[in-house]
Design a protein around this motif. Structure first.
Motif, mmCIF file in Angstrom:
data_model
loop_
_atom_site.group_PDB
_atom_site.id
_atom_site.type_symbol
_atom_site.label_atom_id
_atom_site.label_comp_id
_atom_site.label_asym_id
_atom_site.label_seq_id
_atom_site.Cartn_x
_atom_site.Cartn_y
_atom_site.Cartn_z
ATOM 1 N N GLN A 199 -6.272 12.968 -2.999
ATOM 2 C CA GLN A 199 -5.421 12.146 -2.160
ATOM 3 C C GLN A 199 -6.059 10.781 -1.976
ATOM 4 O O GLN A 199 -7.279 10.665 -1.874
ATOM 5 C CB GLN A 199 -5.233 12.810 -0.797
ATOM 6 C CG GLN A 199 -4.333 12.045 0.128
ATOM 7 C CD GLN A 199 -4.119 12.779 1.443
ATOM 8 O OE1 GLN A 199 -4.594 13.890 1.641
ATOM 9 N NE2 GLN A 199 -3.399 12.147 2.346
ATOM 10 N N SER A 258 0.853 -1.188 0.000
ATOM 11 C CA SER A 258 0.000 0.000 0.000
ATOM 12 C C SER A 258 0.890 1.240 0.000
ATOM 13 O O SER A 258 1.909 1.281 0.702
ATOM 14 C CB SER A 258 -0.886 -0.006 1.252
ATOM 15 O OG SER A 258 -1.676 1.157 1.289
ATOM 16 N N CYS A 259 0.522 2.223 -0.801
ATOM 17 C CA CYS A 259 1.248 3.485 -0.807
ATOM 18 C C CYS A 259 0.243 4.620 -1.010
ATOM 19 O O CYS A 259 -0.781 4.439 -1.652
ATOM 20 C CB CYS A 259 2.344 3.506 -1.871
ATOM 21 S SG CYS A 259 1.864 2.996 -3.510
ATOM 22 N N SER A 260 0.538 5.760 -0.425
ATOM 23 C CA SER A 260 -0.358 6.908 -0.583
ATOM 24 C C SER A 260 0.042 7.675 -1.840
ATOM 25 O O SER A 260 1.153 7.551 -2.340
ATOM 26 C CB SER A 260 -0.305 7.808 0.647
ATOM 27 O OG SER A 260 0.992 8.313 0.841
ATOM 28 N N TYR A 261 -0.915 8.460 -2.340
ATOM 29 C CA TYR A 261 -0.633 9.257 -3.534
ATOM 30 C C TYR A 261 -1.417 10.558 -3.498
ATOM 31 O O TYR A 261 -2.429 10.689 -2.819
ATOM 32 C CB TYR A 261 -0.954 8.487 -4.818
ATOM 33 C CG TYR A 261 -2.426 8.186 -5.023
ATOM 34 C CD1 TYR A 261 -3.261 9.069 -5.686
ATOM 35 C CD2 TYR A 261 -2.977 7.003 -4.537
ATOM 36 C CE1 TYR A 261 -4.610 8.790 -5.866
ATOM 37 C CE2 TYR A 261 -4.318 6.719 -4.714
ATOM 38 C CZ TYR A 261 -5.126 7.605 -5.375
ATOM 39 O OH TYR A 261 -6.469 7.333 -5.547
ATOM 40 N N ASN A 319 -5.079 6.182 -1.296
ATOM 41 C CA ASN A 319 -4.135 5.081 -1.111
ATOM 42 C C ASN A 319 -4.238 4.172 -2.315
ATOM 43 O O ASN A 319 -5.329 3.900 -2.801
ATOM 44 C CB ASN A 319 -4.429 4.306 0.167
ATOM 45 C CG ASN A 319 -4.040 5.089 1.395
ATOM 46 O OD1 ASN A 319 -2.921 5.579 1.489
ATOM 47 N ND2 ASN A 319 -4.948 5.237 2.333
#
Length: 121
Positions: A48, A30-33, A50
């Motif tokens: 914004q 999982s990564c935020s963007y 994930n």
């Protein structure tokens, strides 16, 4: 015979600019963007969310995102490290595909190219 010739002979029809330039490896995390939205002339919004990364290479990533991603949109991806920190990376959406998950709802696969990445394989 060159690798691109082999793919062409095998029936691959994608344009040359979308063919992978670097080997990919699985990276399911999982990564935020932050995704730029410039659909409204004269303004820029940031969405914004994930994402789930599917794979990664020296030049880009395949992401599963919750917002529609358009070609050429710029996003900042924050990739987690084993040390518990994140690495912010700028990327450009090269392609996206809607995946229906429920009636009226979708997720999107997005192939992104890292900006400022080394041109060396």
């Amino acid at each position: 015979m060159a690798d691109s010739d082999t793919r062409r002979d095998a029936g691959e029809s994608s344009p040359p600019s979308y063919r992978r330039q670097w080997p990919r490896g699985a990276l399911v995390t999982s990564c935020s963007y932050f995704l730029t939205d410039t659909s409204n002339p004269g303004s820029v919004r940031y969405l914004q969310g994930n994402a789930l990364s599917i794979n990664v290479s020296s030049g880009g990533m395949l992401l599963l995102v919750g917002h529609p991603a358009q070609e050429r949109q710029i996003l900042e991806i924050r990739v987690p490290t084993p040390a518990g920190t994140t690495i912010p990376t700028l990327a450009e959406v090269r392609w996206s595909k809607s995946i229906p998950v429920e009636e009226g709802e979708s997720l999107w696969l997005a192939g992104v190219r890292f900006l400022f990445a080394s041109a060396r394989p």
